[in-house]
Design a protein around this motif. Structure first.
Motif, PDB file in Angstrom:
ATOM      1  N   ARG A 262       0.818  -1.222   0.000  1.00  0.00           N
ATOM      2  CA  ARG A 262       0.000   0.000   0.000  1.00  0.00           C
ATOM      3  C   ARG A 262       0.855   1.278   0.000  1.00  0.00           C
ATOM      4  O   ARG A 262       0.606   2.195  -0.764  1.00  0.00           O
ATOM      5  CB  ARG A 262      -0.887   0.029   1.235  1.00  0.00           C
ATOM      6  N   GLY A 263       1.834   1.292   0.864  1.00  0.00           N
ATOM      7  CA  GLY A 263       2.659   2.488   0.998  1.00  0.00           C
ATOM      8  C   GLY A 263       3.836   2.546   0.056  1.00  0.00           C
ATOM      9  O   GLY A 263       4.547   3.561   0.011  1.00  0.00           O
ATOM     10  N   GLY A 264       4.061   1.456  -0.672  1.00  0.00           N
ATOM     11  CA  GLY A 264       5.161   1.410  -1.618  1.00  0.00           C
ATOM     12  C   GLY A 264       6.475   0.944  -1.038  1.00  0.00           C
ATOM     13  O   GLY A 264       7.476   0.848  -1.751  1.00  0.00           O
ATOM     14  N   GLY A 265       6.478   0.620   0.242  1.00  0.00           N
ATOM     15  CA  GLY A 265       7.743   0.275   0.871  1.00  0.00           C
ATOM     16  C   GLY A 265       8.197  -1.150   0.664  1.00  0.00           C
ATOM     17  O   GLY A 265       9.357  -1.475   0.910  1.00  0.00           O
ATOM     18  N   VAL A 266       7.286  -2.001   0.231  1.00  0.00           N
ATOM     19  CA  VAL A 266       7.616  -3.406   0.021  1.00  0.00           C
ATOM     20  C   VAL A 266       7.276  -3.780  -1.410  1.00  0.00           C
ATOM     21  O   VAL A 266       6.174  -3.493  -1.896  1.00  0.00           O
ATOM     22  CB  VAL A 266       6.826  -4.317   0.985  1.00  0.00           C
ATOM     23  N   THR A 267       8.224  -4.413  -2.082  1.00  0.00           N
ATOM     24  CA  THR A 267       7.995  -4.849  -3.453  1.00  0.00           C
ATOM     25  C   THR A 267       8.427  -6.305  -3.608  1.00  0.00           C
ATOM     26  O   THR A 267       9.292  -6.796  -2.865  1.00  0.00           O
ATOM     27  CB  THR A 267       8.772  -3.998  -4.464  1.00  0.00           C
ATOM     28  N   TYR A 268       7.815  -6.962  -4.551  1.00  0.00           N
ATOM     29  CA  TYR A 268       8.124  -8.351  -4.863  1.00  0.00           C
ATOM     30  C   TYR A 268       8.216  -8.500  -6.383  1.00  0.00           C
ATOM     31  O   TYR A 268       7.509  -7.805  -7.123  1.00  0.00           O
ATOM     32  CB  TYR A 268       7.031  -9.291  -4.350  1.00  0.00           C
ATOM     33  N   TYR A 269       9.041  -9.434  -6.810  1.00  0.00           N
ATOM     34  CA  TYR A 269       9.215  -9.664  -8.235  1.00  0.00           C
ATOM     35  C   TYR A 269       9.293 -11.152  -8.528  1.00  0.00           C
ATOM     36  O   TYR A 269       9.832 -11.935  -7.737  1.00  0.00           O
ATOM     37  CB  TYR A 269      10.508  -9.012  -8.744  1.00  0.00           C
TER      38      TYR A 269
END
Length: 124
Positions: free
Chosen positions: A53-60
């Protein structure tokens, strides 16, 4: 309800770059975790990238790690997928998706809302 509209798809040469956008409208965008998925002809829809939601966690997905970057601008109600060093196997229809509840980032069934998709073609 949240409505999602993808844009930015097109034709790119192998090794080139594209940036996809997904604009959201409706409920508060910052309440939603967001994901990008893709589906090539004859294949199942697969996870590409996701962002909290806040953009602080990403996954690929492993197949795009180091080449693609997902980010969001909550002030603009938009997420992006920057795709670099593209390969022919990246060709697909790309979909963005939104999820506000329990988030299993890699699972398409976890997402409640979907865009209509944007076509990405990679020439070799």
């Amino acid at each position: 309800q949240v409505q999602l509209v993808e844009s930015g798809g097109g034709l790119v040469q192998t090794g080139g770059s594209l940036r996809l956008s997904c604009a959201a409208s409706g409920r508060t965008f910052s309440n939603y975790h967001m994901g990008w998925f893709r589906q090539a002809p004859g294949k199942e829809r697969e996870f590409v990238a996701a962002i909290s939601r806040g953009g602080g966690v990403t996954y690929y997905a492993d197949s795009v790690k180091g080449r693609f970057t997902i980010y969001r601008d909550n002030a603009k109600n938009t997420i992006y997928l920057q795709m670099n060093s593209m390969k022919p196997e990246d060709a697909a229809v790309y979909y963005c998706a939104a999820e506000a509840r329990v988030w299993t980032y890699y699972s398409s069934s976890s997402y409640d809302y979907w865009g209509q998709g944007t076509q990405v073609t990679v020439s070799s």
